[in-house]
Scaffold this active site. Structure first.
Site, PDB file in Angstrom:
ATOM      1  N   LYS A 119      42.537  74.318  57.932  1.00  4.31           N
ATOM      2  CA  LYS A 119      43.154  74.496  56.571  1.00  4.31           C
ATOM      3  C   LYS A 119      43.470  75.900  56.046  1.00  4.31           C
ATOM      4  O   LYS A 119      44.234  76.290  55.740  1.00  4.31           O
ATOM      5  CB  LYS A 119      42.402  73.750  55.646  1.00  4.31           C
ATOM      6  CG  LYS A 119      42.481  72.144  55.451  1.00  4.31           C
ATOM      7  CD  LYS A 119      43.731  71.700  54.914  1.00  4.31           C
ATOM      8  CE  LYS A 119      44.247  70.473  55.352  1.00  4.31           C
ATOM      9  NZ  LYS A 119      43.266  69.255  55.287  1.00  4.31           N
ATOM     10  N   LYS A 203      47.386  66.010  66.894  1.00  2.11           N
ATOM     11  CA  LYS A 203      48.006  64.832  66.244  1.00  2.11           C
ATOM     12  C   LYS A 203      48.708  64.689  65.419  1.00  2.11           C
ATOM     13  O   LYS A 203      49.472  65.897  64.599  1.00  2.11           O
ATOM     14  CB  LYS A 203      46.454  64.606  65.376  1.00  2.11           C
ATOM     15  CG  LYS A 203      46.376  65.537  64.350  1.00  2.11           C
ATOM     16  CD  LYS A 203      45.206  64.888  63.213  1.00  2.11           C
ATOM     17  CE  LYS A 203      45.086  65.991  62.052  1.00  2.11           C
ATOM     18  NZ  LYS A 203      44.376  65.461  61.008  1.00  2.11           N
ATOM     19  N   LYS A 206      50.195  64.923  58.341  1.00 10.20           N
ATOM     20  CA  LYS A 206      50.992  65.052  57.119  1.00 10.20           C
ATOM     21  C   LYS A 206      51.303  66.427  56.811  1.00 10.20           C
ATOM     22  O   LYS A 206      52.268  66.703  56.035  1.00 10.20           O
ATOM     23  CB  LYS A 206      49.977  64.426  55.785  1.00 10.20           C
ATOM     24  CG  LYS A 206      50.090  62.920  55.882  1.00 10.20           C
ATOM     25  CD  LYS A 206      49.220  62.710  54.584  1.00 10.20           C
ATOM     26  CE  LYS A 206      48.653  61.317  54.714  1.00 10.20           C
ATOM     27  NZ  LYS A 206      47.389  61.163  53.823  1.00 10.20           N
TER      28      LYS A 206
HETATM   29  P1  TYM Z   1      44.020  61.100  55.470  1.00  6.46           P
HETATM   30  O1  TYM Z   1      44.976  60.821  54.581  1.00  6.46           O
HETATM   31  O2  TYM Z   1      44.417  62.520  56.154  1.00  6.46           O
HETATM   32  O3  TYM Z   1      44.435  60.109  56.644  1.00  6.46           O
HETATM   33  C1  TYM Z   1      44.312  58.618  56.539  1.00  6.46           C
HETATM   34  C2  TYM Z   1      43.844  58.032  57.726  1.00  6.46           C
HETATM   35  O4  TYM Z   1      44.705  58.088  58.710  1.00  6.46           O
HETATM   36  C3  TYM Z   1      44.052  58.773  59.900  1.00  6.46           C
HETATM   37  N1  TYM Z   1      45.005  59.676  60.572  1.00  6.46           N
HETATM   38  C4  TYM Z   1      45.237  59.336  61.986  1.00  6.46           C
HETATM   39  N2  TYM Z   1      44.703  58.482  62.964  1.00  6.46           N
HETATM   40  C5  TYM Z   1      45.066  58.480  64.128  1.00  6.46           C
HETATM   41  N3  TYM Z   1      46.078  59.311  64.507  1.00  6.46           N
HETATM   42  C6  TYM Z   1      46.594  60.360  63.586  1.00  6.46           C
HETATM   43  N4  TYM Z   1      47.358  61.133  64.249  1.00  6.46           N
HETATM   44  C7  TYM Z   1      46.153  60.448  62.224  1.00  6.46           C
HETATM   45  N5  TYM Z   1      46.384  61.100  61.281  1.00  6.46           N
HETATM   46  C8  TYM Z   1      45.553  60.650  60.199  1.00  6.46           C
HETATM   47  C9  TYM Z   1      42.750  59.394  59.600  1.00  6.46           C
HETATM   48  O5  TYM Z   1      41.726  59.573  60.326  1.00  6.46           O
HETATM   49  C10 TYM Z   1      42.350  58.686  58.056  1.00  6.46           C
HETATM   50  O6  TYM Z   1      41.612  57.421  58.726  1.00  6.46           O
HETATM   51  N6  TYM Z   1      39.497  62.677  54.621  1.00  6.46           N
HETATM   52  C11 TYM Z   1      40.451  61.599  54.667  1.00  6.46           C
HETATM   53  C12 TYM Z   1      40.575  60.682  53.471  1.00  6.46           C
HETATM   54  C13 TYM Z   1      39.140  60.443  52.908  1.00  6.46           C
HETATM   55  C14 TYM Z   1      38.236  59.296  53.414  1.00  6.46           C
HETATM   56  C15 TYM Z   1      37.221  59.376  52.576  1.00  6.46           C
HETATM   57  C16 TYM Z   1      38.476  58.565  54.395  1.00  6.46           C
HETATM   58  C17 TYM Z   1      38.635  60.710  51.687  1.00  6.46           C
HETATM   59  N7  TYM Z   1      37.448  60.175  51.571  1.00  6.46           N
HETATM   60  C18 TYM Z   1      36.366  58.107  52.859  1.00  6.46           C
HETATM   61  C19 TYM Z   1      37.311  57.573  54.915  1.00  6.46           C
HETATM   62  C20 TYM Z   1      36.403  57.463  53.982  1.00  6.46           C
HETATM   63  C21 TYM Z   1      41.686  62.009  55.126  1.00  6.46           C
HETATM   64  O7  TYM Z   1      42.138  63.041  55.037  1.00  6.46           O
HETATM   65  O8  TYM Z   1      42.643  61.019  55.307  1.00  6.46           O
END
Ligand code: TYM
Length: 341
Positions: A119, A203, A206
């Site tokens: 980041k 990967k 977003k």
């Molecule tokens: P976020 O919003 O970036 O992503 C949401 C979920 O999507 C999964 N993900 C992926 N899985 C497979 N391939 C990809 N290319 C890919 N990109 C994203 C992420 O692993 C995630 O499961 N930190 C988390 C949000 C969060 C969270 C939590 C999750 C905040 N608190 C507590 C679980 C438990 C995040 O950035 O998600």
């Protein structure tokens, strides 16, 4: 809570409302949420709106993204009668636990976290303290309900390890087993990583500035076809049984999830014996993706405008989630001695 479910372990997961939900989010996380709500007695699924503020701070966009993320959850099949669906910012207990957990997190380990290092390399990104303590807030999200299982993609593995570290430090200090050790979960063999369509092996993300590298759940049929056709691949294998190059690995990774197994097996065989024509594979994949995502897209659009329903869902979910969160915070305060009279 799902009274019919047999598994008593607690499930927690969330997504950041930072824009459009992409295929990686769906296949890596949300898709697993759905069967889990039938199998596990208590599942908490939330929208991590505080987390999104670490990188996105547009006050006009946030409400749109939160509603769209919620609509996406429901369109994908989350059932508020079975799972507890809520907004992170509706639980005041989370910032309280976050503050307390900060005493269990070391500056050095936060600075070494891969997502933090990535980041702060992003051009124009301010290195705010929220970015540094992102994993602490995420740990608070998870252990606030004493979670056992966390359905996430592979990119969250390090955050989960840090969650376990903070929880264990708390247990150690208080000589208890107050917090369980939460584990990542996927119905597949391992946590999933859906690759970007740029052929780099990174990967799908977003934060990728080029929208052509990701398939969004809201992409229309034409856009899906265009993106898949443009996906970067090599010129094709020249030696039998060659390993997959990142570009074609990305396409097979998606195909594994959305196409019929015999179709995937056939294309993999063609790759192995060097007869594959990527153009045909891309047409097939685009068609299968369109069929797979079309119904979800329609439902998101329909639900996104039903704001009364969305509000009702999170009001009900928030109430239940606060109840569980308060129990945890009461226990933490007591164990830390924050109880004076
Ligand atoms: P976020 O919003 O970036 O992503 C949401 C979920 O999507 C999964 N993900 C992926 N899985 C497979 N391939 C990809 N290319 C890919 N990109 C994203 C992420 O692993 C995630 O499961 N930190 C988390 C949000 C969060 C969270 C939590 C999750 C905040 N608190 C507590 C679980 C438990 C995040 O950035 O998600």
């Amino acid at each position: 809570m799902n009274q019919d479910a047999t598994n008593k372990e607690i499930v927690v997961s969330g997504i950041r409302p930072t824009g459009k939900v992409h295929l990686g989010n769906y296949l890596g996380a949300i898709k697993n949420f759905i069967p889990m709500q039938d199998e596990f007695d208590t599942c908490y699924y939330f929208i991590a709106d505080y987390h999104s503020l670490t990188t996105h701070n547009d006050a006009n966009e946030l409400p749109v993204h939160v509603k769209r993320s919620l609509a996406t959850y429901l369109a994908c099949g989350l059932n508020p009668d079975k799972a507890i669906v809520y907004l992170q910012s509706d639980l005041p207990q989370i910032p309280e636990l976050y503050l307390l957990l900060n005493m269990f997190a070391h500056k050095g380990e936060l600075e070494k976290c891969t997502t933090f290092k990535e980041k702060i390399r992003t051009p124009g990104q301010t290195v705010n303290a929220g970015l540094l303590t992102y994993p602490v807030l995420m740990a608070a999200d998870i252990i606030i309900h004493k979670a056992n299982k966390v359905p996430v993609g592979k990119d969250q593995q390090q955050h989960l390890e840090m969650t376990r570290t903070f929880a264990n430090r708390f247990n150690h200090l208080t000589e208890t087993t107050f917090f369980p050790e939460p584990q990542g979960f996927s119905y597949g063999e391992s946590l999933m990583k859906i690759l970007s369509l740029d052929g780099s092996g990174a990967k799908m993300s977003k934060s990728d500035a080029n929208e052509n590298n990701s398939i969004f759940l809201l992409d229309d049929d034409k856009t899906i076809t265009k993106k898949i056709k443009r996906a970067k691949t090599d010129t094709g294998p020249t030696e039998k049984n060659s390993p997959l190059t990142p570009g074609i690995e990305a396409l097979f990774g998606i195909m594994d999830c959305v196409s019929a197994p015999e179709i995937v097996a056939d294309y993999k065989k063609q790759y192995a014996d060097c007869t594959i024509k990527y153009g045909y594979l891309k047409l097939q994949l685009a068609e299968d993706l369109i069929n797979y995502l079309g119904p979800i897209r329609e439902k998101i659009i329909q639900l996104e405008n039903d704001t009364d329903y969305l509000a009702e869902v999170v009001e009900k979910g928030g109430e239940k989630a606060r109840e569980s969160a308060q129990k945890t915070v009461d226990g933490v305060r007591k164990l830390l001695g924050i109880q004076y009279f």
